[in-house]
Scaffold this active site. Structure first.
Site, PDB file in Angstrom:
ATOM      1  N   GLU A 187      55.902  24.683  62.740  1.00  0.00           N
ATOM      2  CA  GLU A 187      55.981  23.239  62.503  1.00  0.00           C
ATOM      3  C   GLU A 187      55.023  22.532  63.449  1.00  0.00           C
ATOM      4  O   GLU A 187      55.091  22.703  64.670  1.00  0.00           O
ATOM      5  CB  GLU A 187      57.393  22.694  62.714  1.00  0.00           C
ATOM      6  N   GLY A 188      54.127  21.741  62.882  1.00  0.00           N
ATOM      7  CA  GLY A 188      53.173  21.001  63.684  1.00  0.00           C
ATOM      8  C   GLY A 188      53.798  19.788  64.354  1.00  0.00           C
ATOM      9  O   GLY A 188      55.014  19.597  64.343  1.00  0.00           O
ATOM     10  N   ALA A 189      52.943  18.968  64.935  1.00  0.00           N
ATOM     11  CA  ALA A 189      53.385  17.735  65.593  1.00  0.00           C
ATOM     12  C   ALA A 189      52.615  16.575  64.988  1.00  0.00           C
ATOM     13  O   ALA A 189      51.386  16.549  65.041  1.00  0.00           O
ATOM     14  CB  ALA A 189      53.136  17.808  67.098  1.00  0.00           C
ATOM     15  N   GLY A 190      53.340  15.621  64.379  1.00  0.00           N
ATOM     16  CA  GLY A 190      52.664  14.484  63.782  1.00  0.00           C
ATOM     17  C   GLY A 190      51.800  14.895  62.602  1.00  0.00           C
ATOM     18  O   GLY A 190      52.134  15.806  61.845  1.00  0.00           O
ATOM     19  N   LYS A 249      57.310  26.198  67.188  1.00  0.00           N
ATOM     20  CA  LYS A 249      56.880  24.814  67.388  1.00  0.00           C
ATOM     21  C   LYS A 249      55.914  24.837  68.576  1.00  0.00           C
ATOM     22  O   LYS A 249      56.342  24.885  69.742  1.00  0.00           O
ATOM     23  CB  LYS A 249      58.100  23.938  67.692  1.00  0.00           C
ATOM     24  N   ASP A 287      63.750  19.561  67.891  1.00  0.00           N
ATOM     25  CA  ASP A 287      63.203  20.150  66.667  1.00  0.00           C
ATOM     26  C   ASP A 287      63.160  21.673  66.765  1.00  0.00           C
ATOM     27  O   ASP A 287      63.527  22.378  65.815  1.00  0.00           O
ATOM     28  CB  ASP A 287      61.797  19.614  66.392  1.00  0.00           C
ATOM     29  N   THR A 338      60.624  18.662  59.990  1.00  0.00           N
ATOM     30  CA  THR A 338      61.682  19.522  60.532  1.00  0.00           C
ATOM     31  C   THR A 338      62.738  19.821  59.481  1.00  0.00           C
ATOM     32  O   THR A 338      63.227  20.952  59.387  1.00  0.00           O
ATOM     33  CB  THR A 338      62.328  18.866  61.767  1.00  0.00           C
TER      34      THR A 338
END
Length: 240
Positions: free
Chosen positions: A117-120, A44, A56, A23
């Site tokens: 932006e991805g997650a993890g 996101k 985020d 982020t």
């Protein structure tokens, strides 16, 4: 390292893990693009651990100077801080990958590019066996890999780089982030070791930023990478 200019304009910011600074990097890039007169619309796809607001997604939205309504920036929000598929199951919902692709197309049409932006990490599941990598393939964006500037990042970055190559995705670069004060130890030689093993030298290290406002993050990223490298990431062909 080269960026495939046949890809869609924009970047997909992915991480080696959760909490590695995705982020912060994405917000810095969104603000730098805005300063240069470009609108990179943030997206996101899924945010978990929302209590109740998606922090985020809101940070990205503010960094990009609110180019679209904030509710469009995130497709799914879930309260459980877990992998998207797990958080969705806990909420009684199944993440629809096609709806993520459709939302991305809608947002892309409202700016000069898309900043996702991805997650993890790369192989975090979104729905069934579909992971971050599968979404990246659908969106046809170059990947910017973010790793933690600390012990262990050599292995994580190199494994992620191998997976990106295995799936035929374009890698725009690697950035390491100092996620806590003093966590970056130059003696660990992370940049050089990652280059030796993966063949890709990280673009630089974003230092820990106190009071991480969009402008402070942007200034720190420019200082860490240099204007030329940042321009390349943001698709400035004159810098290629």
């Amino acid at each position: 390292m080269s960026i495939d200019l046949s890809l869609q304009p924009g970047l997909f910011v992915v991480g080696t893990d959760t909490g590695v600074g995705k982020t912060a990097v994405a917000c810095a890039l969104a603000r730098i693009a805005h300063r240069s007169g470009k609108t990179f619309v943030p997206f996101k796809p899924v945010e978990t651990g929302c209590s109740p607001d998606p922090a985020d997604a809101r940070a990205l939205w503010l960094a990009a100077d609110q180019p679209v309504p904030v509710e469009q920036v995130v497709r799914y929000t879930f309260p459980l801080p877990a992998a998207p598929s797990v958080a969705a199951t806990a909420a009684g919902i199944t993440v629809d990958i096609l709806s993520i692709v459709d939302r991305a197309a809608s947002l892309r049409s409202q700016g000069a590019g898309l900043l996702v932006e991805g997650a993890g990490g790369l192989l975090v599941p979104f729905a069934g066996t579909s992971t971050t990598v599968d979404i990246a393939l659908c969106l046809a964006l170059p990947l910017l890999l973010v790793g933690r500037a600390a012990l262990g990042t050599i292995n994580h970055c190199c494994l992620a780089t191998n997976e990106i190559r295995r799936r035929g995705l374009a890698l725009a670069g690697i950035i390491l982030v100092e996620t806590s004060p003093g966590s970056h130890d130059p003696k660990l030689d992370n940049l050089r070791q990652i280059e030796l093993i993966s063949g890709v030298r990280p673009l630089g290290v974003l230092p820990f930023v106190t009071d991480p406002s969009p402008d402070r993050l942007a200034d720190a990223l420019l200082a860490a990478l240099g204007a030329y490298r940042v321009a390349r990431l943001l698709g400035d062909r004159s810098a290629l």
